[in-house]
Design an enzyme around this catalytic site. Sequence first.
Site, short mmCIF file in Angstrom:
data_model
loop_
_atom_site.label_atom_id
_atom_site.label_comp_id
_atom_site.label_asym_id
_atom_site.label_seq_id
_atom_site.Cartn_x
_atom_site.Cartn_y
_atom_site.Cartn_z
N HIS A 1 -12.57 15.81 59.41
CA HIS A 1 -12.49 14.36 59.63
C HIS A 1 -11.08 13.90 59.35
CE1 HIS A 1 -13.17 10.03 59.07
NE2 HIS A 1 -12.37 10.16 58.02
N THR B 1 -12.58 14.99 69.31
CA THR B 1 -13.86 14.95 68.59
C THR B 1 -14.81 16.04 69.09
OG1 THR B 1 -13.57 12.55 68.51
CG2 THR B 1 -15.75 13.40 67.94
N PHE C 1 -25.65 7.94 67.01
CA PHE C 1 -25.61 9.20 66.27
C PHE C 1 -25.49 9.00 64.75
CE2 PHE C 1 -21.29 8.28 67.88
CZ PHE C 1 -20.58 8.22 66.68
N LYS D 1 -15.48 19.28 56.57
CA LYS D 1 -16.89 18.88 56.63
C LYS D 1 -17.83 20.01 56.20
CE LYS D 1 -16.27 15.32 60.21
NZ LYS D 1 -16.80 14.77 61.50
N TYR E 1 -19.47 6.09 56.35
CA TYR E 1 -19.45 5.89 57.81
C TYR E 1 -19.99 4.53 58.24
CZ TYR E 1 -17.94 10.64 59.16
OH TYR E 1 -17.22 11.78 59.38
N ASN F 1 -18.11 19.18 63.68
CA ASN F 1 -16.76 19.41 64.20
C ASN F 1 -15.71 19.67 63.11
OD1 ASN F 1 -16.60 16.82 63.31
ND2 ASN F 1 -16.08 15.89 65.28
N GLU G 1 -10.96 4.77 53.03
CA GLU G 1 -11.50 6.13 52.85
C GLU G 1 -10.90 6.84 51.64
OE1 GLU G 1 -12.70 6.91 57.52
OE2 GLU G 1 -11.03 8.04 56.65
#
Length: 140
Positions: free
Chosen positions: A115, A91, A57, A9, A49, A112, A126
């Site tokens: 993914h 997570t 969120f 990320k 997403y 975080n 994905e």
Amino acid sequence: MERTLAIIKPDAVAAGVVGKILSRVEAAGFTIRALKLVHLSKRQAEGFYQVHRERPFFQDLTTFMSSGPAVPLLLERENAIAAWRELMGATNPAQAAEGTLRKEFATDIEKNAVHGSDSPATAAYEIAFFFSALDVCPRD
Ligand code: ATP
Ligand code: MG
């Protein structure tokens, strides 16, 4: 052999730990079949997403995911989906086990570091989101 879609990320790319995370990917027995550096637009992050669009969120998450370049990876291994999620850790890094990527590299529950797909159907969506057939290296 199973395939999963992993992403290093934007927080981890900005922190300069792409190389360290790729070392861990290889040490854990994953084969990298495709890889690129991509800076998603907000709309693209929202598309990726989609499953989370009703979550509180969602706006913050998609703003974060479009804040800088990220590194999507097509990983292959036996039991790749579960194995990658185990290597990532929980997570929330505060709950992530010792030795996991999120324990070592994540900042908080949003930033975080990595993914991973959560099911074969999600992995298929994905992988196709980031990689076309031409991007994927065939097995030797
Ligand atoms: P990922 O899908 O990124 O592999 P995950 O499957 O562990 O992570 P999800 O529940 O799918 O977790 O959430 C997707 C992402 O949304 C998380 O990785 C994190 O970046 C963000 N996120 C999840 N829960 C929260 C929260 N409560 N507050 C802020 N961000 C969150
Ligand atoms: Mg998820």
